[in-house]
Write a protein that holds these residues in place. Sequence first.
Motif, PDB file in Angstrom:
ATOM      1  N   GLU A  81       3.151  21.693  19.022  1.00  0.00           N
ATOM      2  CA  GLU A  81       2.806  21.318  20.380  1.00  0.00           C
ATOM      3  C   GLU A  81       2.443  19.846  20.323  1.00  0.00           C
ATOM      4  N   HIS A  82       2.187  19.238  21.483  1.00  0.00           N
ATOM      5  CA  HIS A  82       1.882  17.809  21.480  1.00  0.00           C
ATOM      6  C   HIS A  82       0.517  17.588  20.838  1.00  0.00           C
ATOM      7  N   LEU A  83       0.519  17.175  19.553  1.00  0.00           N
ATOM      8  CA  LEU A  83      -0.674  17.020  18.737  1.00  0.00           C
ATOM      9  C   LEU A  83      -1.454  18.321  18.616  1.00  0.00           C
ATOM     10  N   GLY A  84      -0.738  19.410  18.447  1.00  0.00           N
ATOM     11  CA  GLY A  84      -1.365  20.704  18.236  1.00  0.00           C
ATOM     12  C   GLY A  84      -0.460  21.589  17.411  1.00  0.00           C
ATOM     13  N   GLY A  85      -0.938  22.786  17.056  1.00  0.00           N
ATOM     14  CA  GLY A  85      -0.131  23.736  16.305  1.00  0.00           C
ATOM     15  C   GLY A  85       0.203  23.294  14.902  1.00  0.00           C
ATOM     16  N   LEU A  86      -0.708  22.576  14.237  1.00  0.00           N
ATOM     17  CA  LEU A  86      -0.448  22.097  12.875  1.00  0.00           C
ATOM     18  C   LEU A  86      -0.579  23.236  11.876  1.00  0.00           C
ATOM     19  N   GLU A  87       0.334  23.273  10.881  1.00  0.00           N
ATOM     20  CA  GLU A  87       0.344  24.343   9.892  1.00  0.00           C
ATOM     21  C   GLU A  87       0.316  23.753   8.487  1.00  0.00           C
ATOM     22  N   SER A  88      -0.575  24.271   7.652  1.00  0.00           N
ATOM     23  CA  SER A  88      -0.684  23.763   6.284  1.00  0.00           C
ATOM     24  C   SER A  88       0.586  24.010   5.491  1.00  0.00           C
ATOM     25  N   VAL A  89       1.297  25.106   5.757  1.00  0.00           N
ATOM     26  CA  VAL A  89       2.493  25.445   4.974  1.00  0.00           C
ATOM     27  C   VAL A  89       3.671  24.524   5.269  1.00  0.00           C
ATOM     28  N   GLN A  90       3.549  23.662   6.295  1.00  0.00           N
ATOM     29  CA  GLN A  90       4.599  22.681   6.582  1.00  0.00           C
ATOM     30  C   GLN A  90       4.149  21.258   6.259  1.00  0.00           C
ATOM     31  N   SER A  91       2.918  21.101   5.805  1.00  0.00           N
ATOM     32  CA  SER A  91       2.378  19.767   5.575  1.00  0.00           C
ATOM     33  C   SER A  91       3.013  19.116   4.352  1.00  0.00           C
ATOM     34  N   PHE A  92       3.061  17.799   4.385  1.00  0.00           N
ATOM     35  CA  PHE A  92       3.587  17.028   3.262  1.00  0.00           C
ATOM     36  C   PHE A  92       2.481  16.801   2.242  1.00  0.00           C
ATOM     37  N   VAL A  93       2.818  16.909   0.959  1.00  0.00           N
ATOM     38  CA  VAL A  93       1.909  16.586  -0.141  1.00  0.00           C
ATOM     39  C   VAL A  93       2.647  15.617  -1.062  1.00  0.00           C
ATOM     40  N   GLY A  94       2.077  14.458  -1.284  1.00  0.00           N
ATOM     41  CA  GLY A  94       2.737  13.464  -2.114  1.00  0.00           C
ATOM     42  C   GLY A  94       2.420  12.056  -1.648  1.00  0.00           C
ATOM     43  N   GLU A  95       3.379  11.142  -1.835  1.00  0.00           N
ATOM     44  CA  GLU A  95       3.190   9.734  -1.500  1.00  0.00           C
ATOM     45  C   GLU A  95       4.336   9.230  -0.627  1.00  0.00           C
ATOM     46  N   ILE A  96       3.992   8.394   0.346  1.00  0.00           N
ATOM     47  CA  ILE A  96       4.974   7.710   1.195  1.00  0.00           C
ATOM     48  C   ILE A  96       4.609   6.236   1.242  1.00  0.00           C
ATOM     49  N   THR A  97       5.614   5.389   1.118  1.00  0.00           N
ATOM     50  CA  THR A  97       5.408   3.955   1.237  1.00  0.00           C
ATOM     51  C   THR A  97       6.679   3.302   1.783  1.00  0.00           C
ATOM     52  N   LYS A 116       0.820  -1.207   0.000  1.00  0.00           N
ATOM     53  CA  LYS A 116       0.000   0.000   0.000  1.00  0.00           C
ATOM     54  C   LYS A 116       0.855   1.257   0.000  1.00  0.00           C
ATOM     55  N   VAL A 117       0.238   2.363  -0.413  1.00  0.00           N
ATOM     56  CA  VAL A 117       0.880   3.674  -0.430  1.00  0.00           C
ATOM     57  C   VAL A 117      -0.029   4.657   0.295  1.00  0.00           C
ATOM     58  N   LEU A 118       0.577   5.525   1.119  1.00  0.00           N
ATOM     59  CA  LEU A 118      -0.150   6.635   1.725  1.00  0.00           C
ATOM     60  C   LEU A 118      -0.080   7.825   0.782  1.00  0.00           C
ATOM     61  N   VAL A 119      -1.236   8.374   0.425  1.00  0.00           N
ATOM     62  CA  VAL A 119      -1.313   9.528  -0.465  1.00  0.00           C
ATOM     63  C   VAL A 119      -1.840  10.731   0.321  1.00  0.00           C
ATOM     64  N   PHE A 120      -1.036  11.794   0.348  1.00  0.00           N
ATOM     65  CA  PHE A 120      -1.426  13.066   0.948  1.00  0.00           C
ATOM     66  C   PHE A 120      -1.738  14.002  -0.224  1.00  0.00           C
ATOM     67  N   PRO A 121      -3.010  14.173  -0.608  1.00  0.00           N
ATOM     68  CA  PRO A 121      -3.333  14.785  -1.899  1.00  0.00           C
ATOM     69  C   PRO A 121      -3.139  16.290  -1.981  1.00  0.00           C
ATOM     70  N   TYR A 122      -3.290  17.021  -0.886  1.00  0.00           N
ATOM     71  CA  TYR A 122      -3.088  18.470  -0.917  1.00  0.00           C
ATOM     72  C   TYR A 122      -2.798  18.959   0.486  1.00  0.00           C
ATOM     73  N   GLU A 123      -2.252  20.182   0.578  1.00  0.00           N
ATOM     74  CA  GLU A 123      -1.835  20.689   1.880  1.00  0.00           C
ATOM     75  C   GLU A 123      -3.051  21.018   2.743  1.00  0.00           C
ATOM     76  N   THR A 124      -2.939  20.658   4.021  1.00  0.00           N
ATOM     77  CA  THR A 124      -3.978  20.956   5.005  1.00  0.00           C
ATOM     78  C   THR A 124      -3.298  21.200   6.348  1.00  0.00           C
ATOM     79  N   ASN A 125      -4.066  21.632   7.326  1.00  0.00           N
ATOM     80  CA  ASN A 125      -3.568  21.722   8.699  1.00  0.00           C
ATOM     81  C   ASN A 125      -4.259  20.702   9.587  1.00  0.00           C
ATOM     82  N   PHE A 126      -4.781  19.621   8.970  1.00  0.00           N
ATOM     83  CA  PHE A 126      -5.486  18.623   9.768  1.00  0.00           C
ATOM     84  C   PHE A 126      -5.253  17.188   9.307  1.00  0.00           C
ATOM     85  N   SER A 127      -4.544  16.967   8.216  1.00  0.00           N
ATOM     86  CA  SER A 127      -4.350  15.616   7.700  1.00  0.00           C
ATOM     87  C   SER A 127      -2.992  15.064   8.128  1.00  0.00           C
TER      88      SER A 127
END
Length: 227
Positions: A163-179, A30-41
């Motif tokens: 922060e511990h499971l907080g302070g998420l920012e869309s501009v630092q999020s990964f977009v793409g595939e990881i496997t 399987k592959v994990l797909v992060f399709p677009y930037e978010t602050n919650f995915s």
Amino acid sequence: MINKNIAVGVIVLLGLVGVYSTDEDGLGGKVLVFPYETNFSFVKLIPDKAMSLQAFTLCMRVATELEGERQFILFAYRTPEYDELNVWREKDGSLSFDLRGDGVSFRLPLLSTFRTSLCLTWESQTGLAAFWVDGRRSTYQVYKRGHTIRPEGTILLGQDADEHLGGLESVQSFVGEITDLHMWDYVLTRSQIQALHYGHKISRGNVFDWATIQYQLNGTVLVVDDD
């Protein structure tokens, strides 16, 4: 077809009330797909053993079309007080990692839309650290000699928790595939890393093994067949 804005709105609402998928086991094939930037995915990983580490090898296959001056996170491990182990693609395209403080940066071939086999090795006794790209090692750098990574934190793919499971920012999020993410609590040899790159069987990761990995999905991350 579901409107993207509606779908995102629903997912954000679910995220606000803390709804996660149930725990799942195993991502072999399987592959994990992060399709677009978010602050919650993101994907939360549960290790097979405590993350009390004086050495490690972390490997994954990664692809992205993010370009330009855009920093993003590849792997984040944080305890309540500190970022214990973060792996970044920096704005200038270099790769870096940090252990509870200022990091160390490596100039490597750029990540791209074509899948890259990426490994990172570090051990405390000498401080020797290196990235491996498609089976080839970077120059060694000496970093955090004598350091120990501490346990009882949270491991995320796709987001950096300031922060511990907080302070998420869309501009630092990964977009793409990881496997094919694997992790060992020791440094693999050159021949083992090269064998892994070419798809040969080696000893299973004793911290993470992609075939049996325990994980939780949050937000818009997709699990798809590796075709």
